[in-house]
Design a protein around this motif. Sequence first.
Motif, mmCIF file in Angstrom:
data_model
loop_
_atom_site.group_PDB
_atom_site.id
_atom_site.type_symbol
_atom_site.label_atom_id
_atom_site.label_comp_id
_atom_site.label_asym_id
_atom_site.label_seq_id
_atom_site.Cartn_x
_atom_site.Cartn_y
_atom_site.Cartn_z
ATOM 1 N N ASP A 149 18.638 87.327 -7.094
ATOM 2 C CA ASP A 149 19.823 87.613 -6.472
ATOM 3 C C ASP A 149 19.787 88.195 -5.042
ATOM 4 O O ASP A 149 19.321 89.358 -5.000
ATOM 5 N N LEU A 150 19.948 87.307 -4.128
ATOM 6 C CA LEU A 150 19.896 87.754 -2.864
ATOM 7 C C LEU A 150 21.111 88.874 -2.296
ATOM 8 O O LEU A 150 21.051 89.415 -1.217
ATOM 9 N N GLY A 151 22.150 88.938 -3.207
ATOM 10 C CA GLY A 151 23.216 89.576 -2.811
ATOM 11 C C GLY A 151 24.374 88.667 -2.755
ATOM 12 O O GLY A 151 24.401 87.609 -2.633
ATOM 13 N N PRO A 152 25.696 89.478 -2.552
ATOM 14 C CA PRO A 152 26.973 88.711 -2.614
ATOM 15 C C PRO A 152 27.227 87.585 -1.318
ATOM 16 O O PRO A 152 27.619 86.322 -1.546
ATOM 17 N N THR A 153 26.562 88.111 -0.456
ATOM 18 C CA THR A 153 26.836 87.253 0.840
ATOM 19 C C THR A 153 25.705 85.897 0.859
ATOM 20 O O THR A 153 25.811 84.902 1.577
ATOM 21 N N ARG A 154 24.662 86.094 0.007
ATOM 22 C CA ARG A 154 23.617 85.013 0.336
ATOM 23 C C ARG A 154 23.264 84.163 -0.927
ATOM 24 O O ARG A 154 22.762 83.066 -1.125
ATOM 25 N N GLY A 155 23.756 84.686 -2.166
ATOM 26 C CA GLY A 155 23.572 83.813 -3.317
ATOM 27 C C GLY A 155 22.072 83.957 -4.069
ATOM 28 O O GLY A 155 21.502 84.856 -3.696
ATOM 29 N N PRO A 156 21.859 83.158 -4.963
ATOM 30 C CA PRO A 156 20.458 83.069 -5.531
ATOM 31 C C PRO A 156 19.453 82.567 -4.866
ATOM 32 O O PRO A 156 19.469 81.574 -4.114
ATOM 33 N N LEU A 157 18.162 82.926 -5.189
ATOM 34 C CA LEU A 157 17.015 82.128 -4.869
ATOM 35 C C LEU A 157 16.379 81.848 -6.101
ATOM 36 O O LEU A 157 15.961 82.799 -6.936
ATOM 37 N N VAL A 158 16.232 80.527 -6.481
ATOM 38 C CA VAL A 158 15.492 80.174 -7.843
ATOM 39 C C VAL A 158 14.256 79.731 -7.525
ATOM 40 O O VAL A 158 13.871 78.754 -6.936
ATOM 41 N N LEU A 159 13.261 80.292 -8.488
ATOM 42 C CA LEU A 159 12.067 79.962 -8.548
ATOM 43 C C LEU A 159 11.805 79.094 -9.890
ATOM 44 O O LEU A 159 12.247 79.601 -10.753
ATOM 45 N N GLU A 160 11.050 77.906 -9.687
ATOM 46 C CA GLU A 160 11.073 76.980 -10.551
ATOM 47 C C GLU A 160 9.818 76.338 -10.984
ATOM 48 O O GLU A 160 9.104 75.923 -9.984
ATOM 49 N N TYR A 161 9.300 76.419 -11.956
ATOM 50 C CA TYR A 161 8.103 75.649 -12.434
ATOM 51 C C TYR A 161 8.487 74.098 -12.718
ATOM 52 O O TYR A 161 9.343 73.818 -13.574
ATOM 53 N N ASP A 170 1.923 75.486 -9.864
ATOM 54 C CA ASP A 170 2.773 75.234 -8.808
ATOM 55 C C ASP A 170 4.381 75.783 -8.949
ATOM 56 O O ASP A 170 5.010 75.030 -9.991
ATOM 57 N N ILE A 171 4.782 76.291 -8.174
ATOM 58 C CA ILE A 171 6.240 76.562 -8.342
ATOM 59 C C ILE A 171 6.980 76.358 -6.850
ATOM 60 O O ILE A 171 6.434 76.207 -6.023
ATOM 61 N N VAL A 172 8.332 75.993 -7.177
ATOM 62 C CA VAL A 172 9.040 75.896 -5.890
ATOM 63 C C VAL A 172 10.250 76.672 -5.581
ATOM 64 O O VAL A 172 10.508 77.724 -6.655
ATOM 65 N N ALA A 173 10.550 77.187 -4.647
ATOM 66 C CA ALA A 173 11.763 78.116 -4.279
ATOM 67 C C ALA A 173 13.063 77.359 -3.681
ATOM 68 O O ALA A 173 12.960 76.685 -2.685
ATOM 69 N N TRP A 174 14.078 77.548 -4.505
ATOM 70 C CA TRP A 174 15.230 76.603 -3.944
ATOM 71 C C TRP A 174 16.612 77.559 -3.784
ATOM 72 O O TRP A 174 16.703 78.449 -4.651
ATOM 73 N N LEU A 175 17.328 77.309 -2.491
ATOM 74 C CA LEU A 175 18.111 78.072 -2.285
ATOM 75 C C LEU A 175 19.586 77.027 -2.342
ATOM 76 O O LEU A 175 19.642 76.114 -1.502
ATOM 77 N N PRO A 176 20.231 77.237 -3.546
ATOM 78 C CA PRO A 176 21.082 76.223 -3.829
ATOM 79 C C PRO A 176 22.339 76.134 -2.701
ATOM 80 O O PRO A 176 22.926 75.236 -2.274
ATOM 81 N N ASN A 177 22.586 77.375 -2.366
ATOM 82 C CA ASN A 177 23.783 77.712 -1.589
ATOM 83 C C ASN A 177 23.513 77.012 -0.066
ATOM 84 O O ASN A 177 24.189 76.338 0.630
ATOM 85 N N GLN A 178 22.249 77.110 0.494
ATOM 86 C CA GLN A 178 21.944 76.701 1.839
ATOM 87 C C GLN A 178 21.239 75.387 1.703
ATOM 88 O O GLN A 178 20.803 74.715 2.683
#
Length: 201
Positions: A149-161, A170-178
């Motif tokens: 949780d990046l905080g209320p103004t930035r949303g989540p950062l999702v790490l996913e296999y 390998d994992i990827v990092a996804w910013l759904p809001n951005q």
Amino acid sequence: MSNQSFASSTDLADRSQTLEILADGVYALTADGDPNIGAIEGDDFVVCFEALATPVAAKQWLAMLREHTAKPVRYLVLSHYHAVRVLGAAAYDATAVIAHENTAALIEERGLEDWDSEFARFPRFAKGAETIPGLTRPTVTFADRLTIDLGPTRGPLVLEYVGRGHTEGDIVAWLPNQKILYTGDLIEAEAALYTRGRIPP
Ligand SMILES: [Zn+2]
């Protein structure tokens, strides 16, 4: 042991590195064909994606990042176990080092071997290698998905296999809001997925 010499083993010149701002508080360090890495600001901390090859290289990147944010690095995320992406970890003073559970196992199984192999193949990455304190071991691992949780103004950062690919972890990092995705070595510009000449078991 083969005597094969890789074309890259005589490639000593530094590649130019550029800090790119992808969105507010979302950064990439692009390196002219070398591995790209990144950083994401939370409201009161930073997540770094990949560590680079040595603490010396990492400090140069952090100095560039510090022109944009002074927030502490809380999380260092490693996309996979390869030496040129993980051995700079000591420079970040991260509260947690995060990787997939298969990556943690691969570091134990072949981390030292990969360290020797990659620094022999890519001597320019080995500059400052004497500052590496040892293998980088994650302090937090996961199997499928981990959300920061990046905080209320930035949303989540999702790490996913997303399954076996370049390595088994390998994992990827996804910013759904951005709508920004960091993929590590799963995607390379103008190249097919590199699996070191074999399909991972
Ligand atoms: Zn790799």
